[in-house]
Structures are given as structure tokens and as C-alpha cells.
Design a protein around this motif. Sequence first.
Motif, PDB file in Angstrom:
ATOM      1  N   ASP A  51     -48.372  18.634   9.163  1.00  0.00           N
ATOM      2  CA  ASP A  51     -47.376  17.774   9.258  1.00  0.00           C
ATOM      3  C   ASP A  51     -46.375  18.573   7.975  1.00  0.00           C
ATOM      4  OD1 ASP A  51     -47.403  15.959   7.190  1.00  0.00           O
ATOM      5  OD2 ASP A  51     -46.667  14.583   8.614  1.00  0.00           O
ATOM      6  N   GLU A  52     -45.118  18.160   8.158  1.00  0.00           N
ATOM      7  CA  GLU A  52     -44.094  18.405   6.560  1.00  0.00           C
ATOM      8  C   GLU A  52     -44.583  17.595   5.101  1.00  0.00           C
ATOM      9  OE1 GLU A  52     -42.317  14.939   8.478  1.00  0.00           O
ATOM     10  OE2 GLU A  52     -42.898  17.058   8.882  1.00  0.00           O
ATOM     11  N   GLY A  53     -45.330  16.823   5.526  1.00  0.00           N
ATOM     12  CA  GLY A  53     -46.149  16.531   3.811  1.00  0.00           C
ATOM     13  C   GLY A  53     -46.863  17.665   3.464  1.00  0.00           C
ATOM     14  N   PHE A  54     -47.584  18.283   4.314  1.00  0.00           N
ATOM     15  CA  PHE A  54     -48.348  19.427   3.805  1.00  0.00           C
ATOM     16  C   PHE A  54     -47.743  20.185   2.440  1.00  0.00           C
ATOM     17  CE2 PHE A  54     -49.537  23.883   3.279  1.00  0.00           C
ATOM     18  CZ  PHE A  54     -51.180  23.672   3.639  1.00  0.00           C
ATOM     19  N   LEU A  55     -45.682  20.857   2.847  1.00  0.00           N
ATOM     20  CA  LEU A  55     -44.697  20.816   1.754  1.00  0.00           C
ATOM     21  C   LEU A  55     -44.915  19.956  -0.015  1.00  0.00           C
ATOM     22  CD1 LEU A  55     -42.505  22.587   4.667  1.00  0.00           C
ATOM     23  CD2 LEU A  55     -44.524  23.506   3.322  1.00  0.00           C
ATOM     24  N   SER A  56     -44.832  19.110   0.270  1.00  0.00           N
ATOM     25  CA  SER A  56     -45.139  18.510  -1.039  1.00  0.00           C
ATOM     26  C   SER A  56     -45.207  18.984  -2.384  1.00  0.00           C
ATOM     27  CB  SER A  56     -45.921  17.075  -0.777  1.00  0.00           C
ATOM     28  OG  SER A  56     -45.534  16.750  -2.174  1.00  0.00           O
ATOM     29  N   GLN A  57     -44.373  19.056  -2.623  1.00  0.00           N
ATOM     30  CA  GLN A  57     -44.141  19.712  -4.633  1.00  0.00           C
ATOM     31  C   GLN A  57     -44.536  19.223  -5.252  1.00  0.00           C
ATOM     32  OE1 GLN A  57     -42.136  22.597  -4.959  1.00  0.00           O
ATOM     33  NE2 GLN A  57     -42.534  22.630  -2.578  1.00  0.00           N
ATOM     34  N   ASP A  58     -45.201  18.072  -4.816  1.00  0.00           N
ATOM     35  CA  ASP A  58     -46.320  17.186  -6.221  1.00  0.00           C
ATOM     36  C   ASP A  58     -48.022  17.094  -6.182  1.00  0.00           C
ATOM     37  OD1 ASP A  58     -47.072  15.159  -7.842  1.00  0.00           O
ATOM     38  OD2 ASP A  58     -46.891  13.529  -6.525  1.00  0.00           O
ATOM     39  N   TYR A  59     -47.706  18.451  -6.933  1.00  0.00           N
ATOM     40  CA  TYR A  59     -48.902  19.200  -6.550  1.00  0.00           C
ATOM     41  C   TYR A  59     -49.394  19.511  -8.293  1.00  0.00           C
ATOM     42  CZ  TYR A  59     -49.559  20.602  -1.910  1.00  0.00           C
ATOM     43  OH  TYR A  59     -49.598  21.141   0.288  1.00  0.00           O
ATOM     44  N   GLU A  60     -50.748  18.899  -8.197  1.00  0.00           N
ATOM     45  CA  GLU A  60     -51.622  18.663  -9.220  1.00  0.00           C
ATOM     46  C   GLU A  60     -51.765  20.755  -9.163  1.00  0.00           C
ATOM     47  OE1 GLU A  60     -53.962  15.565  -9.942  1.00  0.00           O
ATOM     48  OE2 GLU A  60     -52.578  14.486  -9.827  1.00  0.00           O
ATOM     49  N   VAL A  61     -51.643  21.047  -8.761  1.00  0.00           N
ATOM     50  CA  VAL A  61     -52.852  22.730  -8.399  1.00  0.00           C
ATOM     51  C   VAL A  61     -51.478  23.579  -7.973  1.00  0.00           C
ATOM     52  CG1 VAL A  61     -55.218  21.943  -8.335  1.00  0.00           C
ATOM     53  CG2 VAL A  61     -54.105  22.442  -6.278  1.00  0.00           C
ATOM     54  N   SER A  62     -51.999  24.740  -8.309  1.00  0.00           N
ATOM     55  CA  SER A  62     -50.918  25.935  -8.109  1.00  0.00           C
ATOM     56  C   SER A  62     -51.303  26.361  -6.653  1.00  0.00           C
ATOM     57  CB  SER A  62     -51.263  27.362  -9.109  1.00  0.00           C
ATOM     58  OG  SER A  62     -52.993  27.835  -8.127  1.00  0.00           O
ATOM     59  N   ALA A  63     -49.932  26.754  -5.992  1.00  0.00           N
ATOM     60  CA  ALA A  63     -49.812  26.800  -4.230  1.00  0.00           C
ATOM     61  C   ALA A  63     -51.080  27.785  -4.643  1.00  0.00           C
ATOM     62  CB  ALA A  63     -48.565  28.155  -4.130  1.00  0.00           C
ATOM     63  N   ASP A  64     -51.841  28.868  -5.197  1.00  0.00           N
ATOM     64  CA  ASP A  64     -52.524  29.611  -4.176  1.00  0.00           C
ATOM     65  C   ASP A  64     -54.242  29.397  -4.639  1.00  0.00           C
ATOM     66  OD1 ASP A  64     -51.440  32.258  -4.383  1.00  0.00           O
ATOM     67  OD2 ASP A  64     -52.368  32.844  -6.365  1.00  0.00           O
TER      68      ASP A  64
ATOM     69  N   ALA B  17     -54.221  25.779  -3.633  1.00  0.00           N
ATOM     70  CA  ALA B  17     -53.909  25.076  -2.878  1.00  0.00           C
ATOM     71  C   ALA B  17     -54.642  25.311  -1.203  1.00  0.00           C
ATOM     72  CB  ALA B  17     -53.265  24.131  -2.794  1.00  0.00           C
ATOM     73  N   VAL B  18     -54.327  26.663  -0.676  1.00  0.00           N
ATOM     74  CA  VAL B  18     -54.362  28.006   0.047  1.00  0.00           C
ATOM     75  C   VAL B  18     -55.618  27.727   0.400  1.00  0.00           C
ATOM     76  CG1 VAL B  18     -53.909  29.951   1.346  1.00  0.00           C
ATOM     77  CG2 VAL B  18     -51.873  28.481   0.417  1.00  0.00           C
ATOM     78  N   TRP B  19     -55.989  28.486  -0.704  1.00  0.00           N
ATOM     79  CA  TRP B  19     -57.571  28.959  -0.238  1.00  0.00           C
ATOM     80  C   TRP B  19     -58.721  27.852  -0.621  1.00  0.00           C
ATOM     81  CZ3 TRP B  19     -54.158  32.899  -1.641  1.00  0.00           C
ATOM     82  CH2 TRP B  19     -54.131  33.851  -0.565  1.00  0.00           C
ATOM     83  N   SER B  20     -58.406  26.811  -1.817  1.00  0.00           N
ATOM     84  CA  SER B  20     -59.129  25.770  -1.542  1.00  0.00           C
ATOM     85  C   SER B  20     -59.770  25.084   0.467  1.00  0.00           C
ATOM     86  CB  SER B  20     -58.774  24.102  -2.368  1.00  0.00           C
ATOM     87  OG  SER B  20     -59.629  23.171  -1.754  1.00  0.00           O
ATOM     88  N   LEU B  21     -58.667  25.341   1.379  1.00  0.00           N
ATOM     89  CA  LEU B  21     -58.737  25.252   2.642  1.00  0.00           C
ATOM     90  C   LEU B  21     -59.593  26.614   3.107  1.00  0.00           C
ATOM     91  CD1 LEU B  21     -57.885  23.688   4.834  1.00  0.00           C
ATOM     92  CD2 LEU B  21     -55.824  24.414   5.270  1.00  0.00           C
ATOM     93  N   VAL B  22     -58.907  27.503   3.351  1.00  0.00           N
ATOM     94  CA  VAL B  22     -59.285  28.608   3.239  1.00  0.00           C
ATOM     95  C   VAL B  22     -61.134  29.393   3.173  1.00  0.00           C
ATOM     96  CG1 VAL B  22     -59.607  31.398   3.644  1.00  0.00           C
ATOM     97  CG2 VAL B  22     -57.010  29.893   3.661  1.00  0.00           C
ATOM     98  N   ASN B  23     -61.391  28.462   1.794  1.00  0.00           N
ATOM     99  CA  ASN B  23     -62.941  29.028   1.345  1.00  0.00           C
ATOM    100  C   ASN B  23     -63.911  27.913   2.053  1.00  0.00           C
ATOM    101  OD1 ASN B  23     -61.528  30.353   0.041  1.00  0.00           O
ATOM    102  ND2 ASN B  23     -62.088  30.606  -1.973  1.00  0.00           N
ATOM    103  N   SER B  24     -63.289  26.511   2.289  1.00  0.00           N
ATOM    104  CA  SER B  24     -64.036  25.588   2.532  1.00  0.00           C
ATOM    105  C   SER B  24     -64.028  25.743   4.156  1.00  0.00           C
ATOM    106  CB  SER B  24     -63.198  24.114   2.281  1.00  0.00           C
ATOM    107  OG  SER B  24     -63.167  23.922   1.223  1.00  0.00           O
ATOM    108  N   LEU B  25     -63.126  26.037   4.701  1.00  0.00           N
ATOM    109  CA  LEU B  25     -63.513  26.436   6.298  1.00  0.00           C
ATOM    110  C   LEU B  25     -63.732  27.513   6.355  1.00  0.00           C
ATOM    111  CD1 LEU B  25     -59.887  25.881   7.707  1.00  0.00           C
ATOM    112  CD2 LEU B  25     -61.817  24.445   8.546  1.00  0.00           C
TER     113      LEU B  25
END
Length: 313
Positions: free
Chosen positions: A248-261, A263-271
Motif C-alpha cells: 500500500d502507500e505506506g511503502f512510500l513513507s519518507q521516514d526511512y533510516e536507510v537509503s532508497a537503494d 530498502a529496495v535491494w533488501s527486499l530483492v536480495n532476500s527474495l
Amino acid sequence: MEKKQRAGKKAALLLLGAMVLAALWGCAARDGVRPGEQYLLYVGQKGQSLVPVAWEPPEGDTASAVSQALDALRDPEDPDGYASPVPEQVSVEIRDLADGSLDLAFSPEYAEMEKGREVLLRAAVVQSLVQIDGVSRVRFYVGEEPLREADGTETGYMDADDFVRSIGPALNSYRKTELTLYFADGEEEKLQPVQTTVRYSSNTSLQTLIVEQLLKGPASDGYRRTLPESASLLGVTVRDGVCYVNFDEGFLSQDYEVSADLAVWSLVNSLTESGDVHAVQISVNGETDVTFRGTVDLGQPFERNPDLTAEEE
């Protein structure tokens, strides 16, 4: 004689499963127990159902974990609508524990329990304790004698399968697996592989489990979460080696502690860790025409990126 005893035990356990069917059905969805979390089972407010309550096993050996689980079952903290499955007058202690087989000794008062309450106790204790690493089956003793069924046959060891067989896709259809998840390191510059053992519903796909665990965040100190707590998972499907993950739109939250890259590759590399998935397509409310945090285009599937992993520096 042994064959007859096994047949008697099987029939008794099938009857037990039928008796607890109504009690257990649907309790896995109770608020507060997330997929992959361990839990203890307590008796519901009306004394006719079982309630799962999240429980984190302590560090240490198996016997200590069993002892603390039994203490927690007998004396739950801040119960809200549930009570101990073990009556106050019944005591229980570890009789023996070896090679995954756990023997419990209950005080003679166990034999005086009303049948319905005894059924709930048996289901609650066995299903709670077999979640502990090092425990695969449980046998009951009453005083010095093994627990027996109404026809006199020994109940013997009970495990998860004895209950799953009768209640189908309810609380007890759970498995264990080891996952490698990628979280940000303490310096927020690289991804670190973190191995974790998770107990999960057999109705949950492995890819869904991975995303849910990433959303939950790391359990150990020294790592940082990569996906925001505000994000909700809307769906996960796999087709032709591509895993489609919809947030959902919560994925676009700007309250991140890490970089965008990261965040994305944490998901990709895990899967993609297992090799069953070779690419990941991320969408938000079903849309891929999204630029994630203003820098990462979600329009195309992502492949594994070993350059962001600390182990491959």
C-alpha cells in the motif's frame, strides 16, 4: 499387543482432534500473534476454546525453555480474556528430555479433571511445547504412570501431526524454516545477511513469509530495518521466476533510516536468496509507474545486487 496399542492410541487421538476442532478453529488469526512468531496456548474466557498468545522463548538450553514455557502456561502475565490451561491444583514438571522426546509428569490431581478441560490442557501443552527447538513430541505421565485412554491403552507420545490430522488448516498447520534476510548494517552503508528460524503457517507462501519478516524488522541488535513499519503488504505472487510484491502507500513513507537503494535491494536480495526467484517487481496499490523516494524507478523488475551486500565487499 503393540499393534493393538498403536491402533488404540490413533483412534483416541482422532477422537481428541474431533473434540478440539471447534475449540481451535480460527484462533490462529487472533490479534497479537504475527506469522512466524511462537506462541503459547491458553484457555479462552468461557473455558471452551484455546487462545494463542505471542511468546518469545528465552536463550539457553531446551530444558530451560520448556521450564519457562510451563511456568508461563501455569501463570500467564496480565491475562486478557484467557486463563491457564493447567488447573491450579495440578502441578507439572519435566520427567525426562532426550533426542526431542519430552516426558512430563503431572500430579495425581490431573486424573480428576473434567474430560473437556483435560482435552484442552493436552492440546494446549503439546502444541505450545513442540514449537521449542529440541522438542518434537511430548508424553504425559500422571504420577508415576503413563497417561492412558479410556480403553486402558497408553496415550504415548503426541506431536503436531496428531492434531493437524484432525483439524485441517487451523492453528496447528505450522512449519519451521530457516531464512536469510538482508537488513542494513549499523553504519547504514551495506546489507548484511541475517539467518533466522521462523515458524509459519503452511498456507503462507515462502515469498510472503520473507516480506512479512522484513516488515517486522531485525530481531537482533546491530542491524536496521529497511522497510517502513507503516507499509502493509497487499499481495505476493510468483510467475515465471518473477516475484510480484504489492504494497500500500505506506511503502512510500519518507521516514526511512536507510537509503532508497538499500530498502529496495533488501527486499530483492532476500527474495532471490533461494534461487527460486530471479527478479522482483514492486508495485504500490497495484501501480508500477512510481519513482520510489524520487530516485528508484519501480517500472521494471529488479535483479539481485551483490554489490550492496557487505559479505561480498
